[in-house]
Design a protein around this motif. Structure first.
Motif, PDB file in Angstrom:
ATOM      1  N   GLN A   1       5.401   3.684  -9.397  1.00 25.95           N
ATOM      2  CA  GLN A   1       4.303   4.460  -9.961  1.00 25.95           C
ATOM      3  C   GLN A   1       3.260   4.770  -8.894  1.00 25.95           C
ATOM      4  O   GLN A   1       2.768   5.898  -8.798  1.00 25.95           O
ATOM      5  CB  GLN A   1       3.650   3.697 -11.112  1.00 25.95           C
ATOM      6  CG  GLN A   1       4.525   3.573 -12.350  1.00 25.95           C
ATOM      7  CD  GLN A   1       3.841   2.761 -13.438  1.00 25.95           C
ATOM      8  OE1 GLN A   1       3.400   1.640 -13.213  1.00 25.95           O
ATOM      9  NE2 GLN A   1       3.769   3.333 -14.629  1.00 25.95           N
ATOM     10  N   ARG A   2       2.938   3.770  -8.082  1.00 23.17           N
ATOM     11  CA  ARG A   2       1.923   3.968  -7.044  1.00 23.17           C
ATOM     12  C   ARG A   2       2.411   4.945  -5.969  1.00 23.17           C
ATOM     13  O   ARG A   2       1.622   5.741  -5.432  1.00 23.17           O
ATOM     14  CB  ARG A   2       1.558   2.623  -6.400  1.00 23.17           C
ATOM     15  CG  ARG A   2       1.025   1.583  -7.376  1.00 23.17           C
ATOM     16  CD  ARG A   2      -0.300   2.010  -8.006  1.00 23.17           C
ATOM     17  NE  ARG A   2      -0.792   0.987  -8.911  1.00 23.17           N
ATOM     18  CZ  ARG A   2      -0.672   1.029 -10.224  1.00 23.17           C
ATOM     19  NH1 ARG A   2      -0.055   2.047 -10.807  1.00 23.17           N
ATOM     20  NH2 ARG A   2      -1.161   0.069 -10.985  1.00 23.17           N
TER      21      ARG A   2
ATOM     22  N   ARG B   1      -1.907   6.878 -16.994  1.00 24.39           N
ATOM     23  CA  ARG B   1      -1.404   6.285 -15.749  1.00 24.39           C
ATOM     24  C   ARG B   1      -0.534   5.073 -16.061  1.00 24.39           C
ATOM     25  O   ARG B   1       0.525   4.889 -15.481  1.00 24.39           O
ATOM     26  CB  ARG B   1      -2.587   5.872 -14.872  1.00 24.39           C
ATOM     27  CG  ARG B   1      -2.241   5.305 -13.504  1.00 24.39           C
ATOM     28  CD  ARG B   1      -3.519   5.175 -12.678  1.00 24.39           C
ATOM     29  NE  ARG B   1      -3.243   4.719 -11.332  1.00 24.39           N
ATOM     30  CZ  ARG B   1      -3.525   3.509 -10.889  1.00 24.39           C
ATOM     31  NH1 ARG B   1      -4.087   2.611 -11.709  1.00 24.39           N
ATOM     32  NH2 ARG B   1      -3.264   3.157  -9.643  1.00 24.39           N
TER      33      ARG B   1
ATOM     34  N   TYR C   1      -7.883  -0.232 -15.381  1.00 23.12           N
ATOM     35  CA  TYR C   1      -6.549  -0.619 -14.926  1.00 23.12           C
ATOM     36  C   TYR C   1      -6.047  -1.759 -15.803  1.00 23.12           C
ATOM     37  O   TYR C   1      -6.837  -2.428 -16.480  1.00 23.12           O
ATOM     38  CB  TYR C   1      -6.568  -1.063 -13.460  1.00 23.12           C
ATOM     39  CG  TYR C   1      -7.490  -2.224 -13.192  1.00 23.12           C
ATOM     40  CD1 TYR C   1      -7.050  -3.551 -13.333  1.00 23.12           C
ATOM     41  CD2 TYR C   1      -8.812  -2.015 -12.817  1.00 23.12           C
ATOM     42  CE1 TYR C   1      -7.890  -4.613 -13.109  1.00 23.12           C
ATOM     43  CE2 TYR C   1      -9.674  -3.084 -12.598  1.00 23.12           C
ATOM     44  CZ  TYR C   1      -9.202  -4.372 -12.742  1.00 23.12           C
ATOM     45  OH  TYR C   1     -10.049  -5.440 -12.531  1.00 23.12           O
TER      46      TYR C   1
ATOM     47  N   GLU D   1       1.809   8.485  -6.840  1.00 24.82           N
ATOM     48  CA  GLU D   1       0.406   8.893  -6.923  1.00 24.82           C
ATOM     49  C   GLU D   1      -0.154   9.374  -5.589  1.00 24.82           C
ATOM     50  O   GLU D   1      -1.298   9.813  -5.516  1.00 24.82           O
ATOM     51  CB  GLU D   1      -0.445   7.738  -7.459  1.00 24.82           C
ATOM     52  CG  GLU D   1      -0.147   7.417  -8.923  1.00 24.82           C
ATOM     53  CD  GLU D   1      -0.790   6.123  -9.395  1.00 24.82           C
ATOM     54  OE1 GLU D   1      -1.520   5.499  -8.592  1.00 24.82           O
ATOM     55  OE2 GLU D   1      -0.573   5.725 -10.555  1.00 24.82           O
TER      56      GLU D   1
ATOM     57  N   ASP E   1       0.872  -1.167   0.000  1.00 24.55           N
ATOM     58  CA  ASP E   1       0.000   0.000   0.000  1.00 24.55           C
ATOM     59  C   ASP E   1       0.912   1.220   0.000  1.00 24.55           C
ATOM     60  O   ASP E   1       1.771   1.355   0.878  1.00 24.55           O
ATOM     61  CB  ASP E   1      -0.896   0.015   1.236  1.00 24.55           C
ATOM     62  CG  ASP E   1      -1.732   1.276   1.320  1.00 24.55           C
ATOM     63  OD1 ASP E   1      -1.286   2.248   1.984  1.00 24.55           O
ATOM     64  OD2 ASP E   1      -2.811   1.313   0.709  1.00 24.55           O
ATOM     65  N   PRO E   2       0.782   2.125  -0.985  1.00 24.67           N
ATOM     66  CA  PRO E   2       1.761   3.211  -1.103  1.00 24.67           C
ATOM     67  C   PRO E   2       1.834   4.112   0.124  1.00 24.67           C
ATOM     68  O   PRO E   2       2.930   4.461   0.575  1.00 24.67           O
ATOM     69  CB  PRO E   2       1.312   3.976  -2.352  1.00 24.67           C
ATOM     70  CG  PRO E   2      -0.080   3.519  -2.637  1.00 24.67           C
ATOM     71  CD  PRO E   2      -0.187   2.139  -2.093  1.00 24.67           C
TER      72      PRO E   2
END
Length: 520
Positions: free
Chosen positions: A281-282, A446, A501, A285, A257-258
């Motif tokens: 990438q996450r 994205r 996604y 964000e 989980d970022p």
């Protein structure tokens, strides 16, 4: 690998610092007696730094190196006494990132059994196939997978988290001796295009493999490392091996989980993060943490870096990014450091010390003028073949990676993609990665994936799948015009499909077979 280079590298990374003589002697004795497997590496770490925190687990608290070794030994004794596990058996491990996975793998190796690292993303049918093909005697699994394993053969012993805790608590006393054969690690290939295959990983026979990595990626003894990459994956498992060798403190979360990762990096004062590219990438964000984590190394592998990701990440987190290109079969092939990625954001870098890399044409002749060819690699950790008996093509001691690539005049390697992913459209060769990198630079995008689909006129045509940032829109014709402006006409995707996604496996690789379902 020459001894002076090994000694110099180990010295630079703090592994030859003086210690209490009795502990240093015990550390060397553990390696001499138990070898360089994960079990041997854990034993040497516990001998040298028994009270150092080995694992910080979000649910299991903290374990020192001695505690982790004790728990692994107790599990091994119970598996031998209660389940009859012995040298040569195979123990499957279906777990997320937590101390239980590590204990199970080490326990298997202490008994001389092979540990089969099972991808948590496999379906029930795939799990049943893996259990049968790998002849599993035991499956250690997280409770959350209880329903998924119902179809396993009846003779496979199941050990969930509760049973594992009971086996550790109820272990009979005794001392383990080195087994008659070394326990091996079997890693399942990612299976993005078909059924996963079991690949037998070799056991290191000295400091060489470690030195090859830490010479280029500046990790140090007693670092604090968060391993976000799945431990069942080659990259996550390699990070675990490096961490044990460095006697590092390892921070683990079951799921990535970022925001939670950022919090942990700061709270645990992590020096290093091991991840796969999609995790970067996450992280970009969500708002960056304040204060920033004290990261000196962010090491990624497992899939290609999308175009523009490397400089964007380093602009936020600093020039700390290292990209290792490799595979389950060849371990590592090349490493790109921050300077390389600033110069060429999609490069795979250069081979580390002790690694040979060649680009060969279809006649197995070297390609040295920047043209695309097949990538072959040689190092100390080439795999020992698939458990099915199948092998990969070799040439002069080098193993075929299955990828196509090229080397530029500065000696930097660029990977153009899998050989079997190359698209031939109207007689022209197109590499999806080049188009994907270009599309990823669009501010609205994205993530992007490009595949080849059947076409009655051209044989194949390109289809681009785009997932956009929230609130963004794009016109398909504008996308095609954008590609047409930068690339040749045959690289322009005829089909542009917008999705919420991209389907990915547990290691972040895009599942091309899922995208092809759009075409029946």
């Amino acid at each position: 690998m020459d001894l002076p280079f090994i000694v110099a590298t180990l010295t630079r990374r703090g592994l030859l610092n003086p210690g209490r003589p009795i502990r240093v002697a015990s550390q060397l004795g553990a390696l001499r007696k138990w070898g360089w497997s994960l079990a041997g590496e854990l034993r040497q770490a516990a001998a040298r730094d028994p009270d150092r925190t080995a694992i910080v687990d979000e649910q299991g608290g903290e374990l020192t190196y001695q505690e982790l070794l004790d728990r692994s030994e107790r599990l091994a004794r119970s598996m031998r006494a209660g389940l009859g596990v012995q040298a040569g058996d195979r123990v499957g491990v279906l777990c997320r990132n937590h101390h239980g996975l590590i204990e199970a793998v080490v326990a298997a190796m202490l008994l001389g059994a092979d540990a089969v690292l099972v991808n948590t993303g496999l379906s029930a049918a795939q799990l049943a196939t893996v259990a049968d093909e790998q002849s599993l005697r035991v499956l250690v699994h997280d409770t959350e997978f209880a329903e998924r394993i119902l179809g396993l053969p009846a003779d496979v012993h199941r050990i969930d988290e509760r049973v594992q805790a009971d086996l550790i608590a109820g272990a009979l006393p005794g001392e383990l001796q080195p087994p008659e054969r070394d326990g091996r690690t079997i890693v399942l290939t990612s299976g993005t295009t078909g059924a996963p295959k079991g690949a037998r990983r070799p056991t290191p026979n000295g400091f060489g493999p470690l030195v090859s990595i830490i010479d280029r990626i500046p990790l140090h003894a007693r670092d604090r490392m968060m391993i976000a990459a799945p431990l069942f994956h080659t990259w996550g498992y390699a990070a675990l091996q490096v961490a044990f060798a460095l006697r590092a403190t390892i921070v683990l979360h079951r799921r990535f989980d970022p925001a939670a990762t950022q919090t942990a990096l700061v709270a645990q004062q992590c020096d290093a993060l091991f991840a796969v590219p999609v995790m970067l990438q996450r992280l970009l964000e969500v708002p960056p943490p304040n204060p920033r984590p004290p990261l000196k190394v962010v090491a990624v592998s497992g899939s290609a870096l999308p175009g523009g990701l490397a400089p964007r990440f380093m602009d936020v987190y600093g020039d700390v990014l290292y990209n290792l290109y490799g595979s389950t079969e060849v371990s590592w092939a090349s490493i790109a450091g921050p300077a390389d990625l600033r110069e060429a954001p999609t490069t795979a870098g250069r081979p580390p010390h002790g690694t040979r890399l060649e680009i060969l044409d279809e006649a197995d002749e070297p390609v040295r003028d920047g043209r695309v060819g097949r990538i072959f690699v040689g190092n100390e950790m080439l795999f020992d073949g698939y458990t099915s008996g199948a092998r990969r093509e070799t040439h002069d001691g080098l193993l075929d990676t299955g990828d196509l690539g090229r080397i530029n005049p500065d000696g930097l390697l660029f990977v153009d993609g899998r050989a079997d992913d190359m698209i031939i459209s109207g007689g022209e060769n197109v590499f999806p990665s080049e188009v994907e990198d270009l599309l990823s630079r669009l501010p609205q995008v994205r993530e992007a994936a490009v595949i080849g689909v059947p076409d009655p006129e051209y044989g194949q045509r390109l289809a681009a799948f785009l997932a956009l940032h929230a609130g963004e829109t794009l016109d398909p014709e504008a996308v095609r015009e954008y590609v047409r402006h930068y690339l040749a006409r045959f690289s322009v995707p005829r089909d542009v499909i917008f999705v919420k996604y991209l389907p990915r496996n547990a290691t972040g690789k895009v599942l091309s077979r899922e995208l092809r379902r759009y075409y029946g």
